[in-house]
Design a protein around this motif. Structure first.
Motif, PDB file in Angstrom:
ATOM      1  N   MET A   1      12.529  -3.879   5.253  1.00 58.27           N
ATOM      2  CA  MET A   1      12.751  -2.842   4.288  1.00 58.27           C
ATOM      3  C   MET A   1      13.264  -3.424   3.103  1.00 58.27           C
ATOM      4  O   MET A   1      12.698  -2.868   2.125  1.00 58.27           O
ATOM      5  N   GLY A   2      14.074  -4.488   2.970  1.00 57.04           N
ATOM      6  CA  GLY A   2      14.515  -4.959   1.558  1.00 57.04           C
ATOM      7  C   GLY A   2      13.331  -5.734   0.913  1.00 57.04           C
ATOM      8  O   GLY A   2      13.211  -5.668  -0.224  1.00 57.04           O
ATOM      9  N   HIS A   3      12.536  -6.299   1.673  1.00 63.98           N
ATOM     10  CA  HIS A   3      11.336  -6.875   1.203  1.00 63.98           C
ATOM     11  C   HIS A   3      10.358  -5.963   0.633  1.00 63.98           C
ATOM     12  O   HIS A   3       9.704  -6.098  -0.634  1.00 63.98           O
ATOM     13  N   ILE A   4      10.031  -4.800   1.129  1.00 62.09           N
ATOM     14  CA  ILE A   4       9.181  -3.816   0.541  1.00 62.09           C
ATOM     15  C   ILE A   4       9.995  -3.231  -0.631  1.00 62.09           C
ATOM     16  O   ILE A   4       9.332  -2.943  -1.676  1.00 62.09           O
ATOM     17  N   GLY A   5      11.314  -2.853  -0.482  1.00 63.09           N
ATOM     18  CA  GLY A   5      11.804  -2.407  -1.809  1.00 63.09           C
ATOM     19  C   GLY A   5      11.677  -3.237  -3.176  1.00 63.09           C
ATOM     20  O   GLY A   5      11.614  -2.916  -4.119  1.00 63.09           O
TER      21      GLY A   5
ATOM     22  N   TYR B   1       0.871  -1.119  -0.005  1.00 66.84           N
ATOM     23  CA  TYR B   1      -0.039  -0.076  -0.038  1.00 66.84           C
ATOM     24  C   TYR B   1       0.939   1.272   0.103  1.00 66.84           C
ATOM     25  O   TYR B   1       2.103   1.003   0.497  1.00 66.84           O
ATOM     26  N   GLY B   2       0.397   2.289  -0.260  1.00 70.38           N
ATOM     27  CA  GLY B   2       1.093   3.622  -0.569  1.00 70.38           C
ATOM     28  C   GLY B   2       0.793   4.498  -1.296  1.00 70.38           C
ATOM     29  O   GLY B   2      -0.271   4.459  -1.926  1.00 70.38           O
ATOM     30  N   ARG B   3       1.537   5.557  -1.538  1.00 67.73           N
ATOM     31  CA  ARG B   3       1.196   6.744  -2.393  1.00 67.73           C
ATOM     32  C   ARG B   3       2.619   7.482  -2.786  1.00 67.73           C
ATOM     33  O   ARG B   3       3.550   7.125  -2.436  1.00 67.73           O
ATOM     34  N   GLN B   4       2.378   8.077  -3.881  1.00 62.59           N
ATOM     35  CA  GLN B   4       3.434   9.171  -4.396  1.00 62.59           C
ATOM     36  C   GLN B   4       3.077  10.666  -3.935  1.00 62.59           C
ATOM     37  O   GLN B   4       1.959  10.944  -3.980  1.00 62.59           O
ATOM     38  N   THR B   5       4.108  10.983  -3.036  1.00 59.04           N
ATOM     39  CA  THR B   5       3.749  12.279  -2.181  1.00 59.04           C
ATOM     40  C   THR B   5       3.659  13.408  -3.292  1.00 59.04           C
ATOM     41  O   THR B   5       4.379  13.149  -4.519  1.00 59.04           O
ATOM     42  N   LEU B   6       3.520  14.571  -2.884  1.00 53.20           N
ATOM     43  CA  LEU B   6       3.219  15.765  -3.829  1.00 53.20           C
ATOM     44  C   LEU B   6       4.555  16.068  -4.319  1.00 53.20           C
ATOM     45  O   LEU B   6       4.848  16.914  -5.330  1.00 53.20           O
ATOM     46  N   ARG B   7       5.668  15.684  -3.643  1.00 52.18           N
ATOM     47  CA  ARG B   7       7.052  15.997  -3.971  1.00 52.18           C
ATOM     48  C   ARG B   7       7.547  15.014  -4.874  1.00 52.18           C
ATOM     49  O   ARG B   7       8.681  15.177  -5.419  1.00 52.18           O
ATOM     50  N   GLY B   8       6.901  13.787  -5.168  1.00 52.21           N
ATOM     51  CA  GLY B   8       7.266  12.774  -5.794  1.00 52.21           C
ATOM     52  C   GLY B   8       8.124  11.559  -5.371  1.00 52.21           C
ATOM     53  O   GLY B   8       8.144  10.663  -6.006  1.00 52.21           O
ATOM     54  N   ASN B   9       8.112  11.723  -4.066  1.00 57.74           N
ATOM     55  CA  ASN B   9       8.707  10.439  -3.196  1.00 57.74           C
ATOM     56  C   ASN B   9       7.645   9.233  -3.227  1.00 57.74           C
ATOM     57  O   ASN B   9       6.576   9.643  -3.323  1.00 57.74           O
ATOM     58  N   LEU B  10       7.935   7.908  -3.410  1.00 58.89           N
ATOM     59  CA  LEU B  10       7.154   6.774  -3.243  1.00 58.89           C
ATOM     60  C   LEU B  10       7.251   6.282  -1.818  1.00 58.89           C
ATOM     61  O   LEU B  10       8.248   6.124  -1.547  1.00 58.89           O
ATOM     62  N   ALA B  11       6.157   6.665  -1.103  1.00 66.29           N
ATOM     63  CA  ALA B  11       5.910   6.016   0.292  1.00 66.29           C
ATOM     64  C   ALA B  11       5.463   4.802   0.402  1.00 66.29           C
ATOM     65  O   ALA B  11       4.166   4.931   0.009  1.00 66.29           O
ATOM     66  N   TYR B  12       5.972   3.700   0.513  1.00 62.34           N
ATOM     67  CA  TYR B  12       5.136   2.396   0.500  1.00 62.34           C
ATOM     68  C   TYR B  12       5.385   1.520   1.576  1.00 62.34           C
ATOM     69  O   TYR B  12       6.385   1.629   2.175  1.00 62.34           O
ATOM     70  N   GLY B  13       4.420   0.704   1.945  1.00 70.09           N
ATOM     71  CA  GLY B  13       4.645  -0.467   2.907  1.00 70.09           C
ATOM     72  C   GLY B  13       4.081  -1.564   2.784  1.00 70.09           C
ATOM     73  O   GLY B  13       3.291  -1.705   1.537  1.00 70.09           O
ATOM     74  N   GLY B  14       3.952  -2.685   3.616  1.00 67.75           N
ATOM     75  CA  GLY B  14       3.314  -3.965   3.288  1.00 67.75           C
ATOM     76  C   GLY B  14       4.413  -4.876   3.707  1.00 67.75           C
ATOM     77  O   GLY B  14       5.409  -4.689   3.990  1.00 67.75           O
ATOM     78  N   GLY B  15       3.866  -6.168   3.608  1.00 64.37           N
ATOM     79  CA  GLY B  15       4.498  -7.308   4.075  1.00 64.37           C
ATOM     80  C   GLY B  15       4.320  -7.989   5.289  1.00 64.37           C
ATOM     81  O   GLY B  15       3.191  -7.419   5.737  1.00 64.37           O
ATOM     82  N   PRO B  16       4.990  -8.710   5.775  1.00 59.42           N
ATOM     83  CA  PRO B  16       4.275  -9.645   6.983  1.00 59.42           C
ATOM     84  C   PRO B  16       4.479  -8.702   8.235  1.00 59.42           C
ATOM     85  O   PRO B  16       5.011  -7.741   8.455  1.00 59.42           O
ATOM     86  N   HIS B  17       3.320  -8.855   8.919  1.00 55.02           N
ATOM     87  CA  HIS B  17       3.558  -8.350  10.210  1.00 55.02           C
ATOM     88  C   HIS B  17       4.271  -8.868  11.221  1.00 55.02           C
ATOM     89  O   HIS B  17       4.432 -10.180  11.287  1.00 55.02           O
TER      90      HIS B  17
END
Ligand SMILES: Cc1cc2nc3c(=O)[nH]c(=O)nc-3n(C[C@H](O)[C@H](O)[C@H](O)COP(=O)(O)OP(=O)(O)OC[C@H]3O[C@@H](n4cnc5c(N)ncnc54)[C@H](O)[C@@H]3O)c2cc1C
Length: 388
Positions: free
Chosen positions: A276-280, A241-257
């Motif tokens: 972090m590696g998994h999300i990347g 899940y995530g979004r691109q910020t207005l500045r252009g950054n990709l901010a994403y999360g997800g994966g196992p809890h």
């Protein structure tokens, strides 16, 4: 602030749930005080993905009605952007994400299946590896930090008060009503109490004899360096899940809890290299043309989970002036609506705009004592969680 002796409504927890409820009450002139043990938004409310697309919730219609108006209602920007694109890297994901279509359609919202040409046009950072995607004409995303601050300022503009760096340690009850809140700065009297303390809601409600069953989990997000803006910032999928910020950054999360035992006022969760590696890796699969982008920030947050994944928003039957509210990991998007529902329960005893009977606490009356073990929600290290 140490001179505060009482408020008509005391809310424990300065996350989006508590602050939205505080704003809903303050805008009607109710004397409301939000007490926060740290800084507002220091927990999940300031660390989340900003998604506002909860078509499975009884609060969905109110969530969708309110988000486009929130900047105007609050008087401060939330950076809300409507609609959402979800890309699937397998037929299994395509089927999974497709369930939203019928569910949202039943509630009057349109969605479309995207072909590869449309994916290329709408999501320039995508590659040819996706099997398909959807355009949801509902939902969206907002900036969690801006939104949280907007609730707090808007509440204060209406006369609501905020006390930060002050933990609530207990409650005083007389004759079936809570009359006061014990804090690190002394006793604060109240006519009504709202406990909206995220993962700590279980521990605090247990002090009143009603433990909201909850399990806490650590999850992470990463942020890339800025990239050219896509036509739609709300693109997710491939388990993220995530979004691109207005500045252009990709901010994403997800994966196992990573299931945690949180005790008292534990220090904030920290990110780890494996997750972090998994999300990347998943992000590079979702948006291959962004695979070269460096990760410039990451953080962890603790999400609150009830056994059935549904929120609890309810009045206690033994102390009728107490409302407990915990959103079970979808609290950001639902916050405009959850605050409204809490306002209704405090002031009128019932929610005016949705059937929230499925949020009653009584549904857990027969819960097995070892429900966490039965669900497999026990503390695991990040490496074990990834392997599970
Ligand atoms: C990485 C991540 C991504 C997420 N993505 C999304 C998303 O895209 N969309 C979405 O809808 N949801 C998302 N969530 C979930 C969402 O963030 C939470 O459901 C929501 O923030 C819960 O808000 P809350 O106010 O109920 O709880 P919290 O944000 O946990 O706030 C509770 C507050 O209570 C305070 N508190 C606790 N105990 C006490 C005490 N004794 N005295 C005083 N104060 C106390 C805490 O300090 C805290 O600030 C995500 C969560 C995480 C961690």
């Amino acid at each position: 602030m140490s001179a505060i002796k009482g408020a008509s409504v005391v809310i424990v927890g300065g996350g989006v749930t508590g602050l939205s409820a505080g704003w809903w009450l303050a805008r009607e002139g109710v004397d409301v005080l939000v007490i926060e043990k740290g800084m507002i938004g220091w927990e999940a409310s300031g660390r989340n993905g900003g998604g506002c697309s909860h078509h499975h919730s009884p609060l969905f219609l109110e969530e969708q009605r309110l988000w486009p108006k929130m900047d105007e209602l609050l008087g401060y920007p939330t950076e809300f952007a409507g609609s959402r694109i979800r890309l699937a890297s397998s037929e299994h994901q395509m089927a999974l994400y497709g369930r939203a279509l019928s569910n949202a359609a039943r509630q009057g919202f349109k969605s479309e299946i995207l072909d590869t040409r449309q994916i290329r046009e709408f999501v320039p950072l995508a590659g040819d590896n996706m099997v398909g995607g959807y355009f949801y004409h509902f939902g969206g995303h907002a900036n969690p930090h801006r939104t949280l601050q907007a609730y707090a300022w808007a509440m204060q503009d209406h006369g609501g008060r905020l006390m930060q760096h002050c933990a609530v340690t207990g409650f005083r009850s007389v004759g079936g009503k809570v009359t006061g809140v014990e804090t690190e700065r002394g006793l604060i009297a109240c006519d009504h109490l709202v406990i909206a303390a995220g993962p700590h809601t279980g521990r605090l409600s247990a002090m009143l004899g009603h433990e909201v069953p909850m399990a806490s989990a650590r999850c992470e997000m990463v942020v890339t360096e800025p990239l050219p803006l896509m036509p739609y910032g709300g693109v997710d999928g491939n388990g993220l899940y995530g979004r691109q910020t207005l500045r252009g950054n990709l901010a994403y999360g997800g994966g196992p809890h990573e299931w945690l035992d949180i005790a008292g006022n534990a220090a904030p969760a920290k990110p780890t290299t494996p997750l972090m590696g998994h999300i990347g890796r998943r992000l590079a699969e979702l948006l291959p043309k962004a695979a070269h982008a460096r990760i410039i920030r990451s953080w962890a947050g603790v999400i609150e989970n009830t056994p059935d994944g549904r929120p609890v928003i309810d009045r206690l039957d033994t102390q009728s002036n107490v409302v407990v509210a915990t959103l079970s990991s979808v609290g950001f998007g639902l916050s405009p609506a959850s605050g409204h529902a809490i306002r209704d329960l405090v002031m009128d005893g019932a929610c005016s705009f949705a059937d929230i009977s499925s949020f009653r606490l009584a549904r857990f009356a027969q819960l097995e004592p070892d429900w966490r073990e039965l669900q497999g929600w026990q503390a695991l290290a990040a490496e074990e969680a990834l392997a599970a």
